[in-house]
Design an enzyme around this catalytic site. Structure first.
Site, PDB file in Angstrom:
ATOM      1  N   SER A  21      93.493 -56.884  48.950  1.00 53.24           N
ATOM      2  CA  SER A  21      92.253 -56.541  49.647  1.00 53.24           C
ATOM      3  C   SER A  21      91.636 -55.315  48.976  1.00 53.24           C
ATOM      4  CB  SER A  21      92.552 -56.287  51.134  1.00 53.24           C
ATOM      5  OG  SER A  21      91.354 -56.200  51.870  1.00 53.24           O
ATOM      6  N   ASN A  22      90.764 -54.618  49.668  1.00 50.46           N
ATOM      7  CA  ASN A  22      90.155 -53.403  49.112  1.00 50.46           C
ATOM      8  C   ASN A  22      89.889 -52.417  50.245  1.00 50.46           C
ATOM      9  OD1 ASN A  22      87.405 -53.898  50.203  1.00 50.46           O
ATOM     10  ND2 ASN A  22      87.502 -55.668  48.831  1.00 50.46           N
ATOM     11  N   ARG A  23      89.301 -51.280  49.905  1.00 48.72           N
ATOM     12  CA  ARG A  23      89.203 -50.172  50.858  1.00 48.72           C
ATOM     13  C   ARG A  23      87.997 -50.249  51.783  1.00 48.72           C
ATOM     14  NH1 ARG A  23      92.413 -45.868  48.477  1.00 48.72           N
ATOM     15  NH2 ARG A  23      91.384 -44.395  49.852  1.00 48.72           N
TER      16      ARG A  23
END
Ligand code: C5P
Length: 210
Positions: A21-23
């Site tokens: 995923s990402n932030r």
């Protein structure tokens, strides 16, 4: 107007307990949805796994993966006058999802990845007279990269966002951003709250009208 907004990251599973995923927090998508509702528009929010409270938004469609988000956008597209793709879609996913939890002592040293579908690219043929707004989160060559994506993704407006700074982009309450269209020379990025930026984007959409 009827405004469809996407928010947050997507999650691409590796096995039943792990993911890529990402932030992205979902703050920008939430600010857009709240601003649009405040200004009298109908809103549908398609949200990945965000870390913000979405209970103030009457119509939320929750999704997990880029594929889920693509299907949700496809389903809702006909309904809307404008689409704002504020989601930070994961760029890659594991080529194969392992059905059982991988054991710690049996972890592969390498993960085979494949690109996720490009949502804006896939739905572009169904755009019609709808307004499409995208985001470009960049750590270098902000205006050049964002202008390139405006054209490549057939957008009416792109929000160029400098995410190299700690006070801009993922998880932050502010963005160093500027709005870019095909018809005007881009202005210099300005530091503003996500609410202020949301106001400018929704007002720009209103100026284009349904
Ligand atoms: O190319 P890049 O990912 O930087 O483009 C960002 C824009 O494209 C955002 O508006 C994002 O929501 C959208 N996007 C998409 N499908 C993807 C990746 C990004 O529609 N797979």
């Amino acid at each position: 107007m009827k405004i469809l907004i996407t928010a947050g990251p997507t999650r691409e599973p590796i096995d039943p307990v792990r993911f890529i995923s990402n932030r992205s927090s979902g703050k920008m998508g939430l600010a857009l949805a709240l601003t649009a509702i405040e200004r009298g528009h109908e809103v549908a929010l398609i949200a990945g796994p965000v870390s913000v409270d979405l209970s103030a938004i009457p119509r939320v469609i929750t999704v997990e993966t880029a594929d889920d988000m693509l299907h949700a956008v496809r389903r809702e597209l006909e309904w809307c006058d404008a689409l704002v793709m504020a989601a930070a879609v994961a760029d890659w996913r594991p080529a194969e999802v392992i059905a059982e939890k991988l054991k710690k002592n049996n972890m592969p040293r390498n993960l085979q990845l494949e690109p996720v579908p490009d949502i804006l690219g896939t739905i572009a043929p169904a755009k019609g007279s709808r307004i499409f707004v995208g985001f470009a989160a960049e750590t270098g060559n902000l205006l050049e990269e964002a202008s390139r994506k405006l054209v490549a993704k057939k957008l009416d407006l792109i929000v160029a966002n400098d995410v190299a700074r700690p006070d801009s982009g993922f998880e932050s309450d502010t963005n160093m951003a500027t709005l870019i269209t095909a018809s005007a020379k881009p202005g210099a990025p300005v530091l503003m709250t996500k609410q202020e930026l949301a106001g400018r984007i929704v007002q720009w959409i209103e100026s284009r009208g349904p």
